[in-house]
Design an enzyme around this catalytic site. Structure first.
Site, PDB file in Angstrom:
ATOM      1  N   THR A   1       1.736  30.659 -20.018  1.00  0.00           N
ATOM      2  CA  THR A   1       2.248  29.557 -19.203  1.00  0.00           C
ATOM      3  C   THR A   1       1.753  29.671 -17.768  1.00  0.00           C
ATOM      4  O   THR A   1       1.375  28.667 -17.154  1.00  0.00           O
ATOM      5  CB  THR A   1       3.782  29.508 -19.249  1.00  0.00           C
ATOM      6  OG1 THR A   1       4.204  29.436 -20.611  1.00  0.00           O
ATOM      7  CG2 THR A   1       4.320  28.305 -18.505  1.00  0.00           C
ATOM      8  N   CYS A   2       1.742  30.876 -17.230  1.00  0.00           N
ATOM      9  CA  CYS A   2       1.272  31.079 -15.853  1.00  0.00           C
ATOM     10  C   CYS A   2      -0.210  30.716 -15.748  1.00  0.00           C
ATOM     11  O   CYS A   2      -0.630  30.022 -14.814  1.00  0.00           O
ATOM     12  CB  CYS A   2       1.498  32.521 -15.414  1.00  0.00           C
ATOM     13  SG  CYS A   2       3.229  33.038 -15.463  1.00  0.00           S
ATOM     14  N   ALA A   3      -0.991  31.173 -16.709  1.00  0.00           N
ATOM     15  CA  ALA A   3      -2.423  30.863 -16.725  1.00  0.00           C
ATOM     16  C   ALA A   3      -2.641  29.348 -16.834  1.00  0.00           C
ATOM     17  O   ALA A   3      -3.505  28.787 -16.154  1.00  0.00           O
ATOM     18  CB  ALA A   3      -3.106  31.594 -17.878  1.00  0.00           C
TER      19      ALA A   3
ATOM     20  N   SER B   1      -0.688  27.003 -15.745  1.00  0.00           N
ATOM     21  CA  SER B   1      -0.364  26.339 -14.475  1.00  0.00           C
ATOM     22  C   SER B   1      -1.506  26.508 -13.473  1.00  0.00           C
ATOM     23  O   SER B   1      -1.816  25.583 -12.720  1.00  0.00           O
ATOM     24  CB  SER B   1       0.956  26.846 -13.900  1.00  0.00           C
ATOM     25  OG  SER B   1       0.846  28.158 -13.393  1.00  0.00           O
TER      26      SER B   1
END
Length: 168
Positions: free
Chosen positions: A59-61, A63
């Site tokens: 999820t961080c990647a 974003s």
């Protein structure tokens, strides 16, 4: 303290995000080349802070990729992707992904960014990391939009952040 969930399990943060309409707290972070970065470096520009636990999660990647794509179209705007990841990991990710339109910043040295913005996890398996948040600033450094994502596995509301930029 704010309450969010990680896989449906409640976790708390060290405080609350700064309020809309207030001046953003200054910060002392590190760029991928280990040089210092502070809010003053972005004076006169609109700023989107994409804050997350670790670029090594899906999820961080996602974003970072999404904001990298959106940032290419934005004028007088800096997108800052902020985590406690080491600058070396941030640089590796950007190189492997072809990320060129956002600036990666690390809070690895002191963690003071997470504390001063009230978004550091106070408990749970991610204790000490940053919760997933978006903070948008106008050219005067005033906060015009915030979002603390309720479930850590969910992506932020990109549309709301970009709309706030247009009004900033």
């Amino acid at each position: 303290m704010a309450s969010v969930t990680l896989g449906g399990t409640p976790v708390t943060t060290s405080g609350e995000l700064p309020s809309k309409g207030t001046s953003a707290p200054n910060f002392d972070l590190k760029k991928v080349d280990l040089s210092p970065a502070s809010l003053d470096d972005y004076s006169g520009q609109k700023v989107v802070m994409n804050i997350f636990p670790s670029v090594d999660t899906g999820t961080c990647a996602a974003s970072v990729r999404q904001f990298n794509q959106e940032a290419a179209e934005l004028e007088n705007t800096k997108v800052l992707c902020i985590s406690r990841d080491l600058p070396f990991a941030q640089q590796r990710f950007c190189g492997a992904e072809g990320i060129e339109n956002v600036e990666m910043l690390s809070d690895f040295e002191s963690g003071n960014f997470g504390k001063s913005y009230g978004l550091e996890f106070a408990d749970g398996p991610f204790k000490g990391l940053h919760s997933r948040c978006i903070v948008v600033l106008n050219t005067e450094g005033t906060i015009v939009h915030t979002e603390q994502v309720a479930e850590i596995a969910d992506e932020p509301n990109y549309k709301a952040a970009l709309e706030a930029l247009m009004d900033a």
